[in-house]
Design a protein around this motif. Structure first.
Motif, mmCIF file in Angstrom:
data_model
loop_
_atom_site.group_PDB
_atom_site.id
_atom_site.type_symbol
_atom_site.label_atom_id
_atom_site.label_comp_id
_atom_site.label_asym_id
_atom_site.label_seq_id
_atom_site.Cartn_x
_atom_site.Cartn_y
_atom_site.Cartn_z
ATOM 1 N N GLY A 47 -4.362 -2.511 5.824
ATOM 2 C CA GLY A 47 -4.775 -1.431 5.366
ATOM 3 C C GLY A 47 -4.700 -1.060 3.937
ATOM 4 N N LEU A 48 -4.836 -1.923 2.929
ATOM 5 C CA LEU A 48 -4.710 -1.743 1.528
ATOM 6 C C LEU A 48 -6.078 -1.537 0.797
ATOM 7 C CD1 LEU A 48 -1.513 -3.539 0.540
ATOM 8 C CD2 LEU A 48 -1.864 -1.012 1.017
ATOM 9 N N TYR A 49 -7.089 -1.947 1.761
ATOM 10 C CA TYR A 49 -8.356 -1.918 1.118
ATOM 11 C C TYR A 49 -9.071 -0.645 0.872
ATOM 12 C CZ TYR A 49 -13.431 -3.317 0.567
ATOM 13 O OH TYR A 49 -14.555 -3.341 0.066
ATOM 14 N N ASN A 50 -9.452 -0.368 -0.311
ATOM 15 C CA ASN A 50 -9.973 0.863 -0.858
ATOM 16 C C ASN A 50 -8.799 1.903 -0.694
ATOM 17 O OD1 ASN A 50 -11.990 2.236 -1.897
ATOM 18 N ND2 ASN A 50 -12.810 3.011 -0.079
ATOM 19 N N ASN A 51 -7.563 1.707 -0.603
ATOM 20 C CA ASN A 51 -6.353 2.230 -0.834
ATOM 21 C C ASN A 51 -5.597 2.026 -2.133
ATOM 22 O OD1 ASN A 51 -3.732 3.119 -0.325
ATOM 23 N ND2 ASN A 51 -3.601 2.528 1.782
ATOM 24 N N VAL A 60 5.739 4.158 -11.429
ATOM 25 C CA VAL A 60 6.043 3.902 -9.896
ATOM 26 C C VAL A 60 6.266 2.465 -9.400
ATOM 27 C CG1 VAL A 60 5.689 4.352 -7.541
ATOM 28 C CG2 VAL A 60 5.251 6.022 -9.284
ATOM 29 N N GLY A 61 5.126 1.607 -9.953
ATOM 30 C CA GLY A 61 5.254 0.329 -9.511
ATOM 31 C C GLY A 61 6.347 -0.589 -10.009
ATOM 32 N N THR A 62 6.752 -0.254 -11.535
ATOM 33 C CA THR A 62 7.783 -0.977 -12.138
ATOM 34 C C THR A 62 9.211 -0.447 -11.814
ATOM 35 O OG1 THR A 62 6.144 -0.962 -14.301
ATOM 36 C CG2 THR A 62 8.852 -1.176 -14.457
ATOM 37 N N ILE A 63 9.132 0.901 -11.356
ATOM 38 C CA ILE A 63 10.599 1.201 -10.808
ATOM 39 C C ILE A 63 10.706 0.570 -9.484
ATOM 40 C CG2 ILE A 63 11.879 3.259 -9.898
ATOM 41 C CD1 ILE A 63 10.557 4.629 -11.958
ATOM 42 N N LEU A 64 9.772 0.479 -8.634
ATOM 43 C CA LEU A 64 10.030 -0.088 -7.306
ATOM 44 C C LEU A 64 10.164 -1.663 -7.267
ATOM 45 C CD1 LEU A 64 7.344 1.628 -5.096
ATOM 46 C CD2 LEU A 64 9.681 1.903 -5.211
ATOM 47 N N LEU A 112 -2.673 -0.844 -5.846
ATOM 48 C CA LEU A 112 -2.300 -1.229 -7.103
ATOM 49 C C LEU A 112 -0.872 -1.293 -7.494
ATOM 50 C CD1 LEU A 112 -4.515 1.798 -8.626
ATOM 51 C CD2 LEU A 112 -5.033 -0.777 -8.783
ATOM 52 N N ILE A 113 0.095 -1.199 -6.253
ATOM 53 C CA ILE A 113 1.341 -1.166 -6.480
ATOM 54 C C ILE A 113 2.099 -2.142 -5.510
ATOM 55 C CG2 ILE A 113 3.557 0.096 -6.306
ATOM 56 C CD1 ILE A 113 2.132 2.698 -6.840
ATOM 57 N N VAL A 114 1.485 -2.131 -4.267
ATOM 58 C CA VAL A 114 2.261 -3.026 -3.219
ATOM 59 C C VAL A 114 2.369 -4.328 -3.691
ATOM 60 C CG1 VAL A 114 2.364 -3.486 -0.667
ATOM 61 C CG2 VAL A 114 2.209 -1.325 -1.469
ATOM 62 N N PRO A 115 1.147 -5.279 -3.705
ATOM 63 C CA PRO A 115 1.164 -6.496 -4.261
ATOM 64 C C PRO A 115 1.863 -7.093 -5.319
ATOM 65 C CG PRO A 115 -1.068 -5.794 -3.574
ATOM 66 C CD PRO A 115 -0.203 -4.548 -3.845
ATOM 67 N N HIS A 116 2.325 -5.922 -6.181
ATOM 68 C CA HIS A 116 2.953 -6.464 -7.401
ATOM 69 C C HIS A 116 4.459 -6.068 -7.544
ATOM 70 C CE1 HIS A 116 -0.725 -7.102 -8.963
ATOM 71 N NE2 HIS A 116 -1.374 -5.803 -8.550
ATOM 72 N N LEU A 136 1.190 -4.397 -14.447
ATOM 73 C CA LEU A 136 0.552 -3.274 -13.453
ATOM 74 C C LEU A 136 -0.428 -2.644 -14.405
ATOM 75 C CD1 LEU A 136 3.864 -2.263 -12.072
ATOM 76 C CD2 LEU A 136 1.943 -2.646 -10.838
ATOM 77 N N TRP A 137 -0.259 -2.586 -15.709
ATOM 78 C CA TRP A 137 -1.001 -1.608 -16.633
ATOM 79 C C TRP A 137 -2.450 -2.440 -16.897
ATOM 80 C CZ3 TRP A 137 -0.755 3.068 -18.658
ATOM 81 C CH2 TRP A 137 -1.730 3.476 -19.439
#
Length: 289
Positions: free
Chosen positions: A134-138, A82-86, A142-146, A205-206
């Protein structure tokens, strides 16, 4: 093409050096793989080098039966896909207008991208910023910052600048807008750079470790790399559900080696399919500024 004697000597020397470096790099990997396929007694007697001794799959059988490892695996796999596609989508949507000379804010944005690439954000302000949105413990951390990397943005923008203008002009004359141009003409003809950036984003990401270590506290959201760290450093996690070690043909070292190889296999499996595009994409994206 004719090569002078000096060019042949240089090419041969470079080839020999690369072969030596490749051998040096692959020996530790072979040792870890061999350890994961060797028996406990062979490992304890230091008989394993680059070939398994007293071959057994018992270590692999144990880690394959660990549901917590599979949960982390599928979490990492889903966030990587998902992260790579986005990331590719966002990078393309930003890089395409930046490649157009008529976009007057392009040079300013590119200067900002270069600054962001050279000067990394201090860890404490970065942590506070991520927590404030709101990304702490979310698991989305794993996706948004990358989803956007300045270096990858520069590569794709440079690649788009080399796209034939005649094709774009012809499409514009037929009433094709910028979005349709990007998705129907430019991206389908950009397989080389897309494959290159897929590998770049996918590996990041991996293999991400710092973000989940800083921002995730719930063990249910631990990705594969954090789970591997637990296996290596925490014997209690490694031994969950394991019987007495007296009659087993594996030990902690073989289990940890199997876990490390398990985490590497997906990237190793994907790379051959992207290799033919990788060098071409990287070179095309770095020829012109």
């Amino acid at each position: 093409m004719f090569e002078s004697r000096g060019e042949k000597v240089f090419r041969t020397g470079v080839t020999v050096v690369l072969i030596i470096l490749s051998v040096i790099a692959i020996i530790p990997l072979l040792n870890v793989a061999s350890t994961s396929l060797s028996s406990k007694s062979a490992v304890e007697m230091n008989l394993v080098t680059i070939w398994p001794q007293q071959f057994t799959l018992s270590s692999w059988g144990y880690i394959m039966d660990r549901p917590d490892l599979w949960k982390s695996f599928f979490l990492t796999l889903s966030t990587t896909v998902v992260g790579t596609i986005l990331a590719l989508l966002v990078t393309a949507l930003i890089a395409y207008p930046l490649s157009k000379p008529e976009f007057r804010w392009g040079p300013v944005i590119m200067i900002g991208a270069v600054i962001a690439m050279i000067f990394k954000a201090p860890i404490v302000p970065y942590f506070l910023t991520i927590r404030s949105i709101g990304l702490y413990n979310n698991p989305l951390v794993l996706i948004v910052p990358h989803i956007l990397n300045p270096f990858n943005l520069i590569i794709m923008r440079t690649f788009f600048k080399q796209f034939p203008k005649e094709l774009e002009e012809a499409a514009h004359m037929e009433g094709c807008g910028y979005f349709r141009m990007l998705f129907q003409f430019v991206l389908p003809l950009s397989k080389a750079v897309l494959a290159t950036l897929t590998l770049f984003y996918g590996v990041v990401l991996w293999n991400q470790f710092q973000h989940p270590l800083l921002f995730l506290q719930d063990p249910n959201w631990f990705p594969l790399q954090i789970k591997i760290r637990q296996f290596i450093t925490d014997d209690n996690v490694l031994h969950i559900g394991r019987a007495s070690t007296a009659n087993l043909t594996y030990n902690d070292q073989t289990l940890r080696s199997a876990t490390v190889i398990f985490a590497m296999l997906p990237i190793i499996a994907v790379y051959p399919f992207l290799q033919k595009y990788f060098v071409k994409g990287a070179m095309l994206g770095s020829v012109k500024g």
